[in-house]
Design an enzyme around this catalytic site. Structure first.
Site, short mmCIF file in Angstrom:
data_model
loop_
_atom_site.label_atom_id
_atom_site.label_comp_id
_atom_site.label_asym_id
_atom_site.label_seq_id
_atom_site.Cartn_x
_atom_site.Cartn_y
_atom_site.Cartn_z
N ASP A 186 -14.11 44.67 6.31
CA ASP A 186 -14.61 45.64 5.32
C ASP A 186 -13.51 46.24 4.47
O ASP A 186 -13.80 46.93 3.49
CB ASP A 186 -15.31 46.80 6.04
CG ASP A 186 -16.67 46.39 6.58
OD1 ASP A 186 -17.35 45.59 5.94
OD2 ASP A 186 -17.04 46.90 7.66
C1 GLC Z 1 -16.14 47.49 11.87
C2 GLC Z 1 -17.48 47.15 11.27
C3 GLC Z 1 -17.67 45.65 11.20
C4 GLC Z 1 -16.53 45.01 10.49
C5 GLC Z 1 -15.21 45.39 11.14
C6 GLC Z 1 -14.02 44.86 10.37
O1 GLC Z 1 -16.11 47.13 13.21
O2 GLC Z 1 -18.53 47.71 12.04
O3 GLC Z 1 -18.88 45.34 10.55
O4 GLC Z 1 -16.72 43.62 10.52
O5 GLC Z 1 -15.10 46.80 11.20
O6 GLC Z 1 -13.85 45.48 9.15
#
Ligand code: GLC
Length: 792
Positions: free
Chosen positions: A482
């Protein structure tokens, strides 16, 4: 320092020093009513969602820490001595407390002022309430006169509005005592059902009555926090307890609380049982159901409800078991990892000590991934979740990034979300053989209806329409990561991991179609897959590893030419998981991951950390180095690296990562988070707090660690044709035993490894008959005994 240990059978984590470096929590719930509870009684309670149905408050990230909670105070009416049955909030005599977190319950024991106490917190399966079963025993030589006070602080409805609009919100709180039911009832006369924080007034009231009751006659009660705690005080020294008297007044304003006082007398060695229950009754059914508030005044009902909770968890954890030479491995694989995975699935990753439960609901990709841990033990729930996921999709395959399943959700520009649907559906069908799910009709968000198969086709449409100029997925506002959210600038950028992920999911789709004998339909998908494969092989190999992404103007991210973030874990592991064609590169890629990313705490998500802000990459570069996505040991993708090592047959390397990542490996004063569940990340060696974990419980690490350890280390995994056995273990394991329920048969498996192999199966014997290959045929027997000999 030593704060605790697992019980001998591994089924409880026993905290012997309750002054833990952070609240160490547990979950109590039945799928509708949820509660969190820390070792010191802190935590929230909510009905259905922590956003709309918040029953009690919890002040996250505030001081005092971990407040408020589910508190019971005791006051000796003769000596005036006051303490709480959890160490906090009063905070005296830390050494007198011990806490056991078990599956679906938490038990707090103490021995203070010669009063032994035990409080068992749990949520019955049938009823929407939590029970605090309290046993007090007089261990002194004189008769004791005690006042017992149960305490909760109410939120009553929309948790975010409660926070942002407290000054007005409190004029709608109503709390009164009902003498006949020996219970306090609390509600709010307005309610907001939108997911965002809003000033919108919906012209409705909260649809629940919260109640708080106790089995013994109430000597006094309180409904207003200001009167109970008093000004310039906090929960450790409430004014009303000091005064020894509650106002016994109802309230229609202010901060609502529930306090129930019970006065008892106990002779030496005498015990008293007090059952507090906190719950909800829907207003629409209040008259019919209000007597239900008294149900657990009956001790037999309490006992029966507790046994049901224990049985539920025992049943759920009985589907897959291992008896390996490593005790920690057994504890995590048999108990705490599937438990955590189930909790994450049920809670929807939404509420924890770190997640306030006021966000936007279930993450699409998160919940799709959590589903794969549930297919093993609860196929009904897994199916339900798949149908729920289908309903969050448009006909063009786009899905809500977050949702609560109430018609509200949020679209973002992540390139990966919809494809996780393929993972959930295919894993479910492999496990269950329930191909009929593909014919189930579910509405798309834009009105039309389609079968689950048509939803899969919509995902395919999304994948096809989502490719950039180099034939890789357009990055948008992120992929699994993200925080790679501005990589593409206006052009969009392209995700190399996304390409590998699409390949892996397309392979799964093709495998399903083959099983359905629909090879014709697979042609199209294979073409797309090959296209992606070529795009990756053509431009994404960086000499020793795969790059992570292309930014604006084809700028490489995750390349040897970069100063920061030269290598990312996901494009090494998923190259293998996707089965990219160049085997030499795959071996080199995981080797580079080992060389560049591994630390004593496990492999980092990328390295070196970004130490300069780069707005053309995004949030990852704004985050402090060594934490979160900026080069922490992120446990969730670490599981994929373990899988990749296993897929290459490297048992020692895979197990080395697995062991390093077990949550009880690091000293608790450094690790800080709970030693019995995976955290989202462990701070890496790039920060002075190296080894500190955070965001425990609600992480995809649980589901993936569970599946990767069973499916790839033990190698016991479902296929459409039967249960595969293909262990990839550390060479010093002489073997292991395991049990796995698959399609109604319990397979009792013994694996022997006399030649110290890391992988390879020489022979498999099922009920005395040798079979060829590694897949046990589907059986109609209730039990099959399987002997596996490893070796070349
Ligand atoms: C958090 C989010 C997940 C994402 C991860 C990496 O765990 O819940 O959806 O893939 O971060 O950014």
């Amino acid at each position: 320092m030593d704060y605790g240990h697992f019980s001998e059978d591994g089924k409880e984590y026993i905290i012997t020093n309750v002054a833990t470096p952070s609240p160490w929590i547990n979950y109590l719930y039945n799928g509708r009513y949820f509660a969190t509870i820390s070792n010191n009684g802190g935590g929230i309670s909510y009905y259905k969602t922590p956003l709309h149905g918040r029953i009690t408050r919890y002040r996250i990230n505030d001081v005092p820490h971990d407040r408020p909670g589910k508190y019971i105070y005791l006051k000796d009416r003769d000596s005036g001595e006051t303490w709480s049955l959890t160490w906090q909030p009063v905070g005296k005599h830390v050494e007198a407390y011990q806490v056991a977190h078990g599956f679906g319950y938490t038990r707090v024991e103490a021995d203070v002022e010669k009063i032994a106490s035990s409080v068992l917190y749990f949520v019955p399966l049938e009823d929407d309430l939590e029970i605090w079963k309290t046993v007090l025993t007089n261990k002194s030589r004189k008769t004791r006169r005690l006042s017992v006070f149960g305490y909760v602080e109410f939120a009553l409805g929309h948790a975010l509005v409660d926070i942002i609009n407290q000054c007005d919100d409190q004029h709608f709180n109503r709390v009164h005592f009902d003498k006949d039911l020996n219970a306090l009832f609390a509600t709010k006369t307005y309610w907001v059902t939108e997911t965002r924080g809003t000033q919108h007034q919906e012209n409705k009231e909260w649809d629940q009555w919260a109640f708080f009751t106790v089995n013994l006659p109430v000597a006094g009660y309180e409904t207003l926090r200001e009167r109970f705690i008093g000004l310039y005080r906090n929960e450790n020294n409430p004014l009303a307890i000091e005064a020894g008297e509650l106002s016994s007044k109802n309230t229609d304003y202010g901060n609502a609380v529930g306090v129930l006082q019970v006065d008892i007398e106990m002779k030496p060695e005498e015990s008293k049982k007090l059952i507090f229950s906190l719950g909800v009754i829907p207003k629409a059914e209040f008259e019919q159901k209000k007597q239900g508030a008294r149900k657990y005044h009956d001790l037999r009902a309490v006992e029966a409800a507790y046994l049901n909770v224990k049985k539920k968890w025992e049943d759920l954890l009985a589907y897959a078991k291992v008896d390996s030479p490593d005790k920690d491995v057994n504890i995590f694989m048999n108990s705490w990892t599937p438990y955590q995975a189930r909790v994450a699935f049920d809670v929807g990753r939404v509420a924890s000590f770190y997640y306030w439960g006021i966000g936007r609901g279930f993450g699409y990709r998160d919940t799709a991934q959590d589903t794969i841990a549930i297919t093993i033990s609860d196929q009904t729930k897994a199916r339900e979740r798949i149908l729920l996921l289908a309903r969050q999709m448009q006909t063009d395959g786009k899905v809500y990034h977050h949702f609560y399943g109430d018609g509200q959700g949020e679209f973002t520009e992540h390139c990966d979300d919809p494809l996780w649907f393929i993972l959930a559906v295919t894993e479910y069908i492999k496990e269950t053989g329930d191909v009929a799910i593909l014919d189930s009709p579910e509405p798309f968000l834009d009105g039309q209806e389609g079968t689950i198969f048509e939803h899969l086709l919509a995902v395919l449409k999304f994948a096809k329409n989502h490719l950039g100029p180099q034939g890789l997925p357009i990055f948008g506002r992120g992929d699994w990561n993200d925080t790679l959210d501005y990589i593409g600038g206006k052009e969009g950028g392209e995700s190399v991991w996304g390409g590998m992920f699409y390949v892996a999911m397309l392979n799964r789709f093709v495998e399903l179609l083959k099983y359905l004998k629909a090879e014709e339909a697979a042609k199209d998908i294979l073409e797309l897959r090959d296209h992606l494969n070529q795009a990756i092989e053509k431009s994404c190999w960086d000499g020793e590893w795969y790059i992570r992404a292309f930014g604006e103007g084809k700028r490489k991210i995750g390349s040897k030419d970069n100063t920061y973030g030269k290598i990312f874990i996901n494009t090494q592991s998923w190259a293998v998981i996707a089965g990219l064609p160049d085997k030499k590169r795959l071996v080199q890629a995981v080797f580079s991951a080992k060389k560049m990313l591994d630390t004593k705490f496990g492999p980092k998500i990328c390295a070196p950390a970004f130490r300069e802000i780069d707005p053309k990459i995004g949030l990852i570069t704004r985050c402090v180095w060594g934490k979160k996505e900026n080069a922490a040991v992120f446990c969730h993708p670490a599981a994929w690296l373990i899988q990749a090592e296993c897929m290459l047959g490297r048992g020692n390397a895979a197990f080395d990562y697995y062991k390093k990542l077990l949550p009880n490996r690091i000293d608790s004063d450094i690790f800080v988070a709970e030693p019995y569940v995976y955290p989202q990340y462990i701070t890496s060696d790039e920060h002075e707090t190296a080894g500190r974990a955070s965001h425990s419980w609600q992480t995809g690490s649980a589901a993936w660690m569970y599946r990767v350890s069973f499916d790839y280390i033990l190698g016991i995994r479902p296929t459409y044709q039967g249960l595969m056995i293909d262990p990839v273990i550390p060479s010093d394991w002489k073997g292991f035993k395991a049990e796995r329920v698959f399609r109604g048969t319990r397979y009792k498996i013994e694996v022997k490894n006399p030649g110290c192999a890391e992988s390879g199966v020489k022979a498999i014997i099922v009920d005395g008959q040798p079979i060829s290959g590694k897949v046990l045929p589907i059986s109609d027997k209730p039990v099959c005994n399987v002997l596996v000999r490893m070796g070349k």
